[in-house]
Design a protein around this motif. Structure first.
Motif: not given
Length: 172
Positions: A37-41, A87-88, A106-115
């Motif tokens: 899952k990817l969450i872009i902040k 908050d995508l 353009v820098h895009i920052i977020g979280h990569h969640l792995i189950g």
């Protein structure tokens, strides 16, 4: 429990594009329950962006039916619009980020969640079942323990003692 990792990418140059698809890159890796899952902040312009130039970031991702392309950030260097909080959430790869206007960067920052790996989920399910069995037995024992306490309280009240009230009006 899911693992969480920092995620970042940079779009630089006209029509630059990046694809987030960890399942394609990791062929042969373990299967994960819950997947990726990817969450872009945040999206922000780099300091070397051309002043006054409008930069538009577009995302292409899957909806429950089909693919959709939509702009998610419009950024302009030299003003107040040089960053945007987002908050995508993208539960299914692939996700394509494209700089459809401007040169960035353009820098895009977020979280990569792995189950968790599927094997661990089976172990957790077994542990939960064991805890549920123990929890039911413990609850029955607690109920048995509570009954005598309740009876004692009733016995104490039945001796004719009444609770004392603080009645300020009666004292006057």
């Amino acid at each position: 429990m899911a693992d969480e990792y920092f995620f970042a990418l940079t779009l630089k140059g006209k029509s630059s594009s990046e694809i987030w698809d960890p399942e394609a890159k990791g062929a042969g890796e373990e299967d994960y329950q819950g997947g990726h899952k990817l969450i872009i902040k945040q999206a922000l312009l780099g300091p070397e962006a051309t002043e006054g130039e409008v930069n538009v970031v577009q995302v292409e991702a899957m909806t429950w039916k089909d693919s959709v392309k939509v702009p998610v950030a419009t950024l302009k260097a030299g003003g107040a619009n040089n960053q945007v909080l987002l908050d995508l959430s993208f539960p299914d790869p692939p996700v394509t980020f494209t700089l459809v206007q401007g040169n960035g960067p353009v820098h895009i920052i977020g979280h990569h969640l792995i189950g968790d790996p599927i094997e661990e989920f089976h172990e957790i399910d077994e542990m939960d079942e064991e805890m549920d069995d123990e929890g039911e037995e413990g609850a029955e024992e607690e109920e048995e323990d509570e009954e005598p306490k309740t009876k004692k309280a009733k016995t104490a009240n039945s001796k004719g003692k009444t609770p004392v009230k603080n009645n300020a009006k009666a004292k006057k």
